[in-house]
Design a protein around this motif. Structure first.
Motif, PDB file in Angstrom:
ATOM      1  N   ALA A  17      -9.640   7.839   9.420  1.00  0.00           N
ATOM      2  CA  ALA A  17     -10.213   7.164   8.248  1.00  0.00           C
ATOM      3  C   ALA A  17      -9.151   6.990   7.179  1.00  0.00           C
TER       4      ALA A  17
ATOM      5  N   ARG B 298      -6.044  -7.003  -3.555  1.00  0.00           N
ATOM      6  CA  ARG B 298      -5.102  -6.175  -2.787  1.00  0.00           C
ATOM      7  C   ARG B 298      -5.755  -5.578  -1.551  1.00  0.00           C
TER       8      ARG B 298
ATOM      9  N   LEU C 126      -5.681  11.522  -8.979  1.00  0.00           N
ATOM     10  CA  LEU C 126      -5.773  10.276  -8.226  1.00  0.00           C
ATOM     11  C   LEU C 126      -5.902   9.065  -9.148  1.00  0.00           C
ATOM     12  N   ARG C 127      -6.671   9.230 -10.239  1.00  0.00           N
ATOM     13  CA  ARG C 127      -6.793   8.126 -11.185  1.00  0.00           C
ATOM     14  C   ARG C 127      -5.440   7.749 -11.764  1.00  0.00           C
TER      15      ARG C 127
ATOM     16  N   ALA D 109      -1.223   0.435  -9.391  1.00  0.00           N
ATOM     17  CA  ALA D 109      -1.734  -0.895  -9.733  1.00  0.00           C
ATOM     18  C   ALA D 109      -0.729  -1.629 -10.618  1.00  0.00           C
TER      19      ALA D 109
ATOM     20  N   ALA E 265       0.528  -2.217  -6.244  1.00  0.00           N
ATOM     21  CA  ALA E 265       0.303  -1.527  -4.969  1.00  0.00           C
ATOM     22  C   ALA E 265      -1.056  -0.836  -4.957  1.00  0.00           C
ATOM     23  N   GLN E 266      -1.582  -0.649  -3.762  1.00  0.00           N
ATOM     24  CA  GLN E 266      -2.910  -0.074  -3.567  1.00  0.00           C
ATOM     25  C   GLN E 266      -2.776   1.328  -2.979  1.00  0.00           C
ATOM     26  N   ALA E 267      -3.532   2.275  -3.509  1.00  0.00           N
ATOM     27  CA  ALA E 267      -3.559   3.617  -2.920  1.00  0.00           C
ATOM     28  C   ALA E 267      -4.459   3.625  -1.691  1.00  0.00           C
ATOM     29  N   VAL E 268      -3.999   4.275  -0.661  1.00  0.00           N
ATOM     30  CA  VAL E 268      -4.725   4.402   0.600  1.00  0.00           C
ATOM     31  C   VAL E 268      -4.782   5.903   0.880  1.00  0.00           C
ATOM     32  N   LEU E 269      -5.995   6.450   0.916  1.00  0.00           N
ATOM     33  CA  LEU E 269      -6.163   7.903   0.903  1.00  0.00           C
ATOM     34  C   LEU E 269      -6.464   8.426   2.301  1.00  0.00           C
ATOM     35  N   LEU E 270      -5.703   9.429   2.733  1.00  0.00           N
ATOM     36  CA  LEU E 270      -5.923  10.031   4.047  1.00  0.00           C
ATOM     37  C   LEU E 270      -6.075  11.537   3.878  1.00  0.00           C
TER      38      LEU E 270
ATOM     39  N   TYR F 243      -4.894  -6.126   2.355  1.00  0.00           N
ATOM     40  CA  TYR F 243      -4.600  -4.993   3.231  1.00  0.00           C
ATOM     41  C   TYR F 243      -5.461  -5.047   4.492  1.00  0.00           C
TER      42      TYR F 243
ATOM     43  N   ARG G 270      -3.511   5.930  -9.042  1.00  0.00           N
ATOM     44  CA  ARG G 270      -4.003   4.566  -8.813  1.00  0.00           C
ATOM     45  C   ARG G 270      -3.601   3.624  -9.937  1.00  0.00           C
ATOM     46  N   ARG G 271      -3.665   4.128 -11.182  1.00  0.00           N
ATOM     47  CA  ARG G 271      -3.334   3.274 -12.320  1.00  0.00           C
ATOM     48  C   ARG G 271      -1.870   2.853 -12.261  1.00  0.00           C
TER      49      ARG G 271
ATOM     50  N   PHE H 102     -16.065   9.500  -5.970  1.00  0.00           N
ATOM     51  CA  PHE H 102     -15.149  10.537  -5.503  1.00  0.00           C
ATOM     52  C   PHE H 102     -15.741  11.935  -5.651  1.00  0.00           C
TER      53      PHE H 102
ATOM     54  N   PHE I 204      -8.252  16.969  -8.845  1.00  0.00           N
ATOM     55  CA  PHE I 204      -7.661  16.006  -7.913  1.00  0.00           C
ATOM     56  C   PHE I 204      -8.144  14.585  -8.222  1.00  0.00           C
ATOM     57  N   ASP I 205      -9.392  14.458  -8.630  1.00  0.00           N
ATOM     58  CA  ASP I 205      -9.933  13.156  -9.030  1.00  0.00           C
ATOM     59  C   ASP I 205      -9.118  12.569 -10.175  1.00  0.00           C
TER      60      ASP I 205
ATOM     61  N   GLU J 136      -9.580  -0.634 -10.154  1.00  0.00           N
ATOM     62  CA  GLU J 136      -8.727  -1.464 -11.010  1.00  0.00           C
ATOM     63  C   GLU J 136      -9.071  -2.944 -10.797  1.00  0.00           C
TER      64      GLU J 136
ATOM     65  N   LEU K 177      -9.016   5.694   3.256  1.00  0.00           N
ATOM     66  CA  LEU K 177      -9.996   5.486   2.184  1.00  0.00           C
ATOM     67  C   LEU K 177      -9.398   4.653   1.058  1.00  0.00           C
TER      68      LEU K 177
ATOM     69  N   ALA L 187       0.833  -1.207   0.000  1.00  0.00           N
ATOM     70  CA  ALA L 187       0.000   0.000   0.000  1.00  0.00           C
ATOM     71  C   ALA L 187       0.867   1.255   0.000  1.00  0.00           C
TER      72      ALA L 187
END
Lengths: 340, 340
Positions: free
Chosen positions: B105, B118, A91-92, A99, A103-108, B122, A95-96, B82, A87-88, B112, B107, A69
């Motif tokens: 939190a 994944r 983020l895409r 991937a 790995a996985q995106a984890v958003l805070l 996690y 994430r791409r 989103f 921002f969307d 994908e 997120l 992650a």
């Protein structure tokens, strides 16, 4: 610049020794933390330049997938990023690319008062392999955090200290805000426009907004202050600013709005006031978010940024920093539609 | 219903023994996973009802703050959440309540192809203390995952299996979609409207959309099919549906749109077509997202849901499930503005 024998790279200890301060003081200077005396900051920066020291963190590579992650942390004191199409899109792209590396995106998000401490604990707790940080305000809350963490980090947008210097401990990816603004304003000049106004972002708070205003001033150094109106990157703000500009300068014949959303708000007001676009007033935006720029009336001429590519670059810098410079500025180009 | 001695609660082993299947088969039935024969599903469900078995996971309490983080996982095959103001408001409620418990939190989005595996790794890797899951489609990808994890989980929105049954392994929070729709349509009837159309969400895919359509039909069981037009919860979709309805039924005198965004799109089209609102056509929306409902022309009468409260309840169910029932349906009320 003093070179060390055998091509060995200078370390933070070398900087500390030569500056006569502790390692942690050097670290605080690099990360722009407060509570370091101005003379010490100046001396440490002088020694860093003299030794050609490159902070170690920047070169650290994310190779071990301990958690699979990567944290994406956004400091959003105004709570605005979640609904922002820019921002969307970013983020895409992130994430791409993550991937692709498994790995996985984890958003805070940082918005509650205690979030900074909790997020720092989380990032330092072995729960992520790396971090992509968005801290858009000079002297932002995330700037000083990363040096204490044992994971690689990159910044989205140039991380600025309060005094205008850049945080040097981490690589960053930014758009060419100033160059893009110059392209926009030059286009309006080339169309023969003479009274070119600008609707700016919050240039006293955000680097991107300050740079877009600087690009406008590069092309029009003598533009009078009444042609400049500050807004907040929203559609409503763009409409308010356009209203103020028309009231103050009814003879304006062009507007450079520093975001597509603000340009859309400006178009709303121009239509209400009966000004034809582009005949009476030409309008150029910034970002080229197609869902906005193609649906305005008329469609919007705007500065194109490859936002998804910026996202991909951010993720790539974490996995393969050696092949990329410490700062990547993504070029812009103008997308010409009907509004100018 | 057979009660066990000493008020002891029946366990999953009791269900397995009496059904003559393995514990893992019972678990698969509870979570609605495929590859269980229909007769077995039926028998296991019969035994669950007979024993009065309540899945254990639902009662597990999040007390140990091992990581200080709670995952919010959203399955968004269409990539829409989103930018959704409803989800933004829900997330704010969640973050505020988590902060009250000293938790952060984290997120995660599923979009994908490899994200599900994944994310499961996690969540199972000890990186979060609990999970809040949004899986809006019947038979969604998250439904079967949680039983294998050693953390408590709650669902946002009623988690449905493909056959219409509810996943019973976890508590959930949902709005009263059907009751709210009834309030909206009854209001239009009370105003004397006779040709009341509805713009629906994707009712073949999402439970909330199906429930809002069911509420419309509760009040108007004899409404002809030409008064029902399906859209996708977006403003553009609402506009397209309104256009289709006006072409088909030019004599309609009211519209219930199953979301505020779709109602805003319907208002755009009614204005273009020269229909006065509410004089010619009364319009009611659903959600009461004030930034939309207060800025439409005219302001929107709509079904109010306390979205932030739904978010807070979701977080609270993780920390204190004992004081809450396993399913919480949050009531709605009508906010009357000018459009109806």
């Amino acid at each position: 610049m003093t070179r060390r024998p055998h091509g060995q790279r200078p370390t933070i200890e070398d900087v500390a020794r030569r500056s006569g301060v502790s390692r942690s003081t050097v670290s605080r200077v690099i990360n722009g933390e407060p509570k370091v005396r101005a003379e010490v900051v100046e001396e440490v920066r002088r020694v860093i330049a003299e030794l050609g020291y490159v902070p170690n963190q920047a070169a650290r590579q994310l190779v071990t997938h301990r958690t699979g992650a990567v944290a994406v942390v956004a400091d959003q004191p105004d709570g605005r990023l979640f609904l922002d199409p820019f921002f969307d899109c970013l983020l895409r792209g992130i994430r791409r690319e993550l991937a692709r590396h498994g790995a996985q995106a984890v958003l805070l998000f940082l918005d509650e008062p205690d979030d900074l401490a909790r997020v720092a604990d989380y990032l330092g707790g072995g729960h992520v392999d790396g971090a992509i940080l968005f801290s858009l305000h000079p002297g932002g809350r995330l700037h000083g955090m990363t040096d204490r963490l044992d994971i690689p980090a990159v910044f989205g947008g140039r991380p600025l200290l309060r005094d205008g210097d850049t945080v040097r401990a981490h690589p960053y990816v930014d758009g060419d805000n100033r160059g893009g603004a110059r392209q926009a304003v030059r286009h309006l000049v080339s169309l023969g426009r003479r009274r070119i106004a600008t609707v700016t972002g919050p240039h006293d708070q955000e680097h991107s907004a300050a740079e877009r205003l600087a690009g406008y001033r590069d092309v029009l150094p003598d533009a009078p202050p009444e042609l400049v109106e500050r807004a907040d990157y929203t559609r409503q703000g763009g409409a308010r600013a356009m209203t103020a500009l028309l009231d103050r300068c009814p003879d304006l014949d062009a507007v450079f709005a520093a975001s597509d959303l603000m340009a859309a708000g400006a178009l709303d007001v121009l239509r209400e006031r009966g000004r034809r676009v582009p005949d009476d007033v030409a309008v150029v935006g910034f970002d080229d978010l197609t869902e906005i720029a193609e649906s305005t009336d008329p469609p919007l001429t705007t500065v194109h940024q490859d936002v998804a590519e910026m996202g991909r670059l951010l993720a790539r810098l974490l996995f393969d920093p050696a092949t990329e410079p410490a700062a990547v500025v993504v070029p812009t180009r103008l997308t010409v539609r009907a509004s100018a």
